[in-house]
Design a protein around this motif. Structure first.
Motif, PDB file in Angstrom:
ATOM      1  N   ARG A 123      52.504  90.489   3.868  1.00  0.00           N
ATOM      2  CA  ARG A 123      52.397  91.775   4.539  1.00  0.00           C
ATOM      3  C   ARG A 123      52.343  91.673   6.054  1.00  0.00           C
ATOM      4  N   ASN A 124      52.383  90.446   6.581  1.00  0.00           N
ATOM      5  CA  ASN A 124      52.341  90.217   8.021  1.00  0.00           C
ATOM      6  C   ASN A 124      51.102  90.869   8.639  1.00  0.00           C
ATOM      7  N   LEU A 125      49.943  90.589   8.027  1.00  0.00           N
ATOM      8  CA  LEU A 125      48.683  91.157   8.487  1.00  0.00           C
ATOM      9  C   LEU A 125      47.869  90.117   9.233  1.00  0.00           C
ATOM     10  N   GLY A 126      46.914  90.588  10.006  1.00  0.00           N
ATOM     11  CA  GLY A 126      45.954  89.703  10.632  1.00  0.00           C
ATOM     12  C   GLY A 126      44.941  89.235   9.594  1.00  0.00           C
ATOM     13  N   LEU A 127      44.118  88.271   9.981  1.00  0.00           N
ATOM     14  CA  LEU A 127      43.157  87.696   9.047  1.00  0.00           C
ATOM     15  C   LEU A 127      42.172  88.743   8.523  1.00  0.00           C
ATOM     16  N   LYS A 128      41.603  89.552   9.425  1.00  0.00           N
ATOM     17  CA  LYS A 128      40.625  90.555   8.997  1.00  0.00           C
ATOM     18  C   LYS A 128      41.260  91.584   8.073  1.00  0.00           C
ATOM     19  N   GLU A 129      42.447  92.056   8.404  1.00  0.00           N
ATOM     20  CA  GLU A 129      43.113  93.060   7.579  1.00  0.00           C
ATOM     21  C   GLU A 129      43.432  92.507   6.198  1.00  0.00           C
ATOM     22  N   ALA A 130      43.902  91.260   6.141  1.00  0.00           N
ATOM     23  CA  ALA A 130      44.215  90.645   4.850  1.00  0.00           C
ATOM     24  C   ALA A 130      42.946  90.434   4.030  1.00  0.00           C
ATOM     25  N   LYS A 131      41.873  90.021   4.702  1.00  0.00           N
ATOM     26  CA  LYS A 131      40.592  89.817   4.006  1.00  0.00           C
ATOM     27  C   LYS A 131      40.088  91.144   3.441  1.00  0.00           C
ATOM     28  N   ASP A 132      40.137  92.203   4.240  1.00  0.00           N
ATOM     29  CA  ASP A 132      39.717  93.524   3.764  1.00  0.00           C
ATOM     30  C   ASP A 132      40.580  93.984   2.592  1.00  0.00           C
ATOM     31  N   PHE A 133      41.874  93.727   2.677  1.00  0.00           N
ATOM     32  CA  PHE A 133      42.808  94.106   1.618  1.00  0.00           C
ATOM     33  C   PHE A 133      42.420  93.421   0.307  1.00  0.00           C
ATOM     34  N   VAL A 134      42.186  92.111   0.360  1.00  0.00           N
ATOM     35  CA  VAL A 134      41.843  91.348  -0.843  1.00  0.00           C
ATOM     36  C   VAL A 134      40.475  91.780  -1.366  1.00  0.00           C
ATOM     37  N   GLU A 135      39.521  91.972  -0.488  1.00  0.00           N
ATOM     38  CA  GLU A 135      38.192  92.396  -0.931  1.00  0.00           C
ATOM     39  C   GLU A 135      38.230  93.785  -1.557  1.00  0.00           C
ATOM     40  N   ASN A 136      39.033  94.676  -1.005  1.00  0.00           N
ATOM     41  CA  ASN A 136      39.185  96.009  -1.588  1.00  0.00           C
ATOM     42  C   ASN A 136      39.810  95.904  -2.975  1.00  0.00           C
ATOM     43  N   LEU A 137      40.803  95.090  -3.112  1.00  0.00           N
ATOM     44  CA  LEU A 137      41.440  94.872  -4.412  1.00  0.00           C
ATOM     45  C   LEU A 137      40.441  94.267  -5.397  1.00  0.00           C
ATOM     46  N   GLU A 138      39.655  93.328  -4.906  1.00  0.00           N
ATOM     47  CA  GLU A 138      38.660  92.663  -5.749  1.00  0.00           C
ATOM     48  C   GLU A 138      37.582  93.657  -6.227  1.00  0.00           C
ATOM     49  N   ARG A 139      37.114  94.537  -5.324  1.00  0.00           N
ATOM     50  CA  ARG A 139      36.071  95.508  -5.659  1.00  0.00           C
ATOM     51  C   ARG A 139      36.576  96.605  -6.565  1.00  0.00           C
ATOM     52  N   SER A 140      37.702  97.193  -6.154  1.00  0.00           N
ATOM     53  CA  SER A 140      38.155  98.398  -6.850  1.00  0.00           C
ATOM     54  C   SER A 140      39.121  98.128  -7.990  1.00  0.00           C
ATOM     55  N   GLY A 141      39.778  96.983  -7.919  1.00  0.00           N
ATOM     56  CA  GLY A 141      40.797  96.714  -8.940  1.00  0.00           C
ATOM     57  C   GLY A 141      42.087  97.441  -8.668  1.00  0.00           C
ATOM     58  N   ASN A 142      42.156  98.162  -7.531  1.00  0.00           N
ATOM     59  CA  ASN A 142      43.382  98.898  -7.171  1.00  0.00           C
ATOM     60  C   ASN A 142      44.197  98.086  -6.205  1.00  0.00           C
ATOM     61  N   PHE A 143      45.491  98.191  -6.358  1.00  0.00           N
ATOM     62  CA  PHE A 143      46.417  97.497  -5.463  1.00  0.00           C
ATOM     63  C   PHE A 143      47.155  98.560  -4.677  1.00  0.00           C
ATOM     64  N   ARG A 144      47.028  98.467  -3.317  1.00  0.00           N
ATOM     65  CA  ARG A 144      47.712  99.448  -2.473  1.00  0.00           C
ATOM     66  C   ARG A 144      48.815  98.804  -1.702  1.00  0.00           C
TER      67      ARG A 144
END
Length: 120
Positions: free
Chosen positions: A99-120
Motif C-alpha cells: 500500500r506504500n504506507l509509512g510505518l505508523k500507518e501500516a502498523k495502525d492498519f494491521v492492528e485495526n485488522l487484528e482488532r476488528s477482523g475487518n479488512f479495508r
C-alpha cells in the motif's frame, strides 16, 4: 577587408555557440532517456524492483499483489495468515510494501485488522 574579418569572426563564433548548444541538447536528451528508463523500471507503487538475490524476508514468498494490484484478496489472506501465525511485524512490512504506507500507518492498519477482523 576588416569588415569581412569581423563578419567571418561572428559567423565562426555563432557556429561554435550552435555546436555547444547542440552538445548540451544531446546530453540532456541522454539524461532524460536514462530517467525515463529508470521510471519505467519502478513497480506500480513507486519503488524500485527488488534485487532477486537479496531479500530481507527470504522465508516469505514475494507478494504477487505488488506486481498486480487486482489481487487484493491475496493481500488480505496473506495478512490474516501472518497475523494468525503471530508474525505481526512481517504483516506490517507486507502492508507497507503493498500500500506504500509509512510505518505508523501500516502498523495502525494491521492492528485495526487484528482488532476488528475487518479488512479495508
Amino acid at each position: 577587408m576588416e569588415y569581412m574579418d569581423t563578419i567571418d569572426l561572428i559567423a565562426i563564433l555563432a557556429l561554435v555557440l550552435a555546436l555547444l548548444l547542440m552538445l548540451s541538447v544531446f546530453s540532456l536528451k541522454r539524461r532524460v532517456n536514462e530517467l525515463e528508463s529508470r521510471l519505467n523500471q519502478r513497480d506500480p507503487y513507486g519503488g524500485m524492483p527488488a534485487d532477486p538475490s537479496f531479500s530481507r524476508t527470504s522465508h516469505i514468498p514475494a507478494p504477487m499483489f505488488v506486481q498486480n494490484p487486482e489481487l487484493a484478496p491475496d493481500l488480505e489472506r496473506r495478512i490474516r495468515l501472518l497475523i494468525a501465525e503471530g508474525k505481526k511485524i512481517q504483516a506490517i512490512k507486507v502492508v507497507r510494501e503493498a500500500r506504500n504506507l509509512g510505518l505508523k500507518e501500516a502498523k495502525d492498519f494491521v492492528e485495526n485488522l487484528e482488532r476488528s477482523g475487518n479488512f479495508r
